[in-house]
Design an enzyme around this catalytic site. Structure first.
Site: not given
Ligand code: SRM
Ligand code: SF4
Length: 586
Positions: A91, A160, A229, A231, A451, A457, A496, A500
């Site tokens: 990323r 981030r 993390k 944000k 997502c 993922c 899930c 995201c």
């Molecule tokens: Fe996310 C984890 C993809 C935005 C909440 N996210 C992941 C991971 C890295 C999975 C992992 O931990 O193994 C995913 C990688 C998937 C892949 O194959 O690419 C992933 N997140 C993404 C992206 C690529 C989704 C997308 O379709 O664009 C976004 C990348 C953003 C970036 O450029 O930095 C992405 N993730 C978000 C957002 C939206 C936002 O930030 O505005 C959220 C919800 C907001 C938040 O953080 O509360 C988000 N991602 C999570 C979480 C849950 C965090 C939590 O508080 O519980 C995880 C899992 C974790 O952190 O344990 C996670």
């Molecule tokens: Fe992966 Fe769940 Fe984030 Fe979708 S919402 S990219 S399935 S961690």
């Protein structure tokens, strides 16, 4: 930095009194990592496996890269007794989603030569590469760095990528907000040179904290960084494209009548992540604390990050985000703590009004006379298909374009700052590569986000990006049937519960529970001002559509003028209004 902030901004995380074995194991990993170095040199040199060693799995995240495995191949490889098909996701860190055409061309080339031939635009305005093999990881990181971008802190327990409403030239307010977003991003970067040593062949500066005094310091983060993390996003009303209330810190720009930036309202405590069947966890929208002057934004951000560093939960990562820190201690405590660290009080919040969270598609003109074209990239995946060679088209545009390219918070792209005399040339390229046709979709599809989920993922329970386009086709047909035509409803899907694509703030949200099965959430605010409420648990497509159809039919017949679908669902009693994250599970 203010003097008060300097005083409070000592590395208290190094003084954690709890023994490390009581804390989450990630705290030990960070503490023992020599500022994130771990054994990454060895791990990356090791050729027997396609992954990294032990603790290093956690450390790579701070450098914007995760080990994944191709889940489409997982069972077959298990049957053949082979290790999973390991590959890396990378990323990029790109504050406010802005890149130059030459950077686009370089990233495009890396995607084609070292990754899976696609570029993924993310919901936080940056690029992801998927499918990078371990042997190519360092070269790919170096390739990104050569473009003057990097991946430091794109993931990990740190601040981030900072989001901001794109297109700085759109107005005087936009022009003023962008550099502040960039300044906040720079201020909160980790200072460790580990990234440069591991990926960019820089000479080591730090031989290990156990042997002697550290020659390296992390003044803000300390050696255990943040509990989780973090944000930050900047929104410019009336557009809430960054979903400012879902950020740990949301800055809402307040402008005078002439567009001059006066300052920001500051919101804290947003976050989407939750865990199914664990009602201690919930999505939460930020609370607006007050108003600050523009030049204090970085100080305020740093002080808030330091509060979370010092008081965030380091035992249970499910409860470690700042939203839980705030609800555990109370908002009044948080404001006192912040004001004490700053040495001054926030002013009362000023009036603002959002109208939409969506992008303005097609052509728009900037205050300086240049033009932008915002194109729809379905679920952020830039790729070539037989009828739509979008990746090739954008490559051709990047060869002639003189302005910038901007990734939007809705996973779309803006070809920005096109001089008036080049508009015809860009339009011809957009048309000949099917990009204009790709952009002319139904409003419900253009409002939608999904997502990544399968196959990359590791957390996906159900399909998202690969399934959502077909699901939207069914929704489009249903809207036609019930007479809603081109209704502007916001629908978002994730594979899930992590959220995201920010589904818990959509009017209609889905999160994957099992293959082909999703939770359904209803009643979120049209412009991100209200959380949705859980409505169905673990339902298949037929069940979901059977529930949505009568609601959409009623909306067609009974909605008030201009009433958004989410508001209608609450007014008609289909779901209860969620006023606070703590009510989400109630
Ligand atoms: Fe996310 C984890 C993809 C935005 C909440 N996210 C992941 C991971 C890295 C999975 C992992 O931990 O193994 C995913 C990688 C998937 C892949 O194959 O690419 C992933 N997140 C993404 C992206 C690529 C989704 C997308 O379709 O664009 C976004 C990348 C953003 C970036 O450029 O930095 C992405 N993730 C978000 C957002 C939206 C936002 O930030 O505005 C959220 C919800 C907001 C938040 O953080 O509360 C988000 N991602 C999570 C979480 C849950 C965090 C939590 O508080 O519980 C995880 C899992 C974790 O952190 O344990 C996670
Ligand atoms: Fe992966 Fe769940 Fe984030 Fe979708 S919402 S990219 S399935 S961690």
């Amino acid at each position: 930095m203010t003097r008060a902030n300097e005083r409070h901004n000592v590395d208290r995380s190094q003084d954690i009194t709890q023994p490390l074995d009581k804390l989450h194991d990630n705290e030990r990993i960070k503490a023992e990592s020599n500022y994130l170095r771990g054994r990454l040199h060895e791990s990356l040199a090791e050729r027997i496996t396609g992954t990294v060693l032990g603790d290093d799995h956690q450390l790579t995240k701070f450098f914007g890269t995760y080990v994944q495995d191709d889940r489409d191949l997982r069972d077959e490889r298990r049957r053949k007794m082979l290790e999973p098909a390991y590959e890396f996701m990378i990323r990029v860190r790109m504050p406010a989603g802005v890149c130059r055409p030459e950077q686009w061309r370089a990233l495009d080339e890396l995607a084609c030569t070292r990754a899976n031939g696609t570029l993924r635009l993310t919901t936080r305005q940056t690029f992801q590469f998927h499918g990078v093999l371990k042997r190519d990881l360092v070269a790919t990181m170096q390739g990104i760095h050569d473009t003057l971008l990097d991946t430091l802190a794109a993931c990990g327990d740190d601040n981030r990528g900072v989001m901001a409403t794109p297109v700085p030239e759109f107005s005087a307010t936009h022009a003023a907000v962008y550099p502040i977003a960039k300044q906040v991003s720079d201020r909160l970067l980790p200072r460790t040179r580990a990234f440069h040593e591991i990926f960019l062949n820089e000479q080591p500066v730090y031989e290990g904290h156990k042997e002697g005094p550290a020659v390296e310091e992390e003044p803000l983060y300390g050696r255990t960084y943040l509990p989780r993390k973090f944000k930050i996003g900047f929104a410019i009303p009336p557009v809430n494209d960054v979903d400012v209330f879902t950020q740990d810190i949301g800055f809402i720009a307040i402008a005078g009548a002439d567009g001059t930036l006066q300052g920001f309202n500051v919101a804290v405590g947003g976050g989407m992540g939750r865990t199914d069947n664990d009602t201690r966890t919930y999505p939460r929208l930020g609370d607006v604390l007050g108003f600050i002057e523009p030049e204090t934004a970085a100080d305020v951000a740093e002080a808030i990050v330091a509060i979370q560093r010092d008081f965030g939960n380091r035992v249970d990562r499910k409860l470690a985000r700042m939203k839980y820190t705030i609800d555990r201690h109370g908002l009044a405590w948080f404001v006192d703590e912040l004001q004490e660290r700053l040495g001054w009080d926030l002013a009362p919040a000023r009036h603002y009004a959002f109208e939409t969270s969506q992008d303005r598609y097609g052509w728009t003109q900037n205050a300086d006379g240049t033009w932008n074209y915002t194109l729809f990239v379905e679920n952020g995946r830039v790729k070539d298909t037989d009828d739509r060679p979008m990746m090739t088209g954008l490559r051709e545009i990047a060869k002639v374009h003189q302005g910038d390219l901007r990734v939007t918070p809705n996973q779309n792209l803006i070809v920005a700052r096109i001089p008036e005399d080049r508009v015809g040339e860009i339009q011809a390229l957009l048309e000949s590569h099917g990009i204009v046709a790709a952009t002319e979709q139904s409003t419900v599809r253009r409002h939608a986000m999904a997502c990544v989920a399968f196959p990359t993922c590791g957390m996906a329970m159900a399909e998202s990006e690969r399934y959502f386009p077909a699901f939207m086709t069914r929704i489009e047909a249903m809207l036609e049937e019930v007479g809603l035509g081109d209704a502007p409803i916001v629908m978002r899907m994730t594979g899930c519960n992590n959220g995201c694509a920010r589904p818990y703030v959509a009017e209609v949200g889905f999160s994957g529970r099992a293959p082909g099965h999703y939770n359904l959430y209803l009643g979120g605010g049209y412009f991100g001002e209200r959380l949705a409420k859980p409505y169905l648990d673990n339902a298949d497509e037929a069940t979901i559509l059977a529930h949505l159809r009568p609601m959409l039919a009623a909306y067609a017949e009974e909605r008030e003028h201009g009433e958004p679908f989410g508001d209608f669902l609450i007014r008609k009693g289909y779901v209860a209004k969620v006023a606070h994250g703590l009510d989400f599970n109630a």
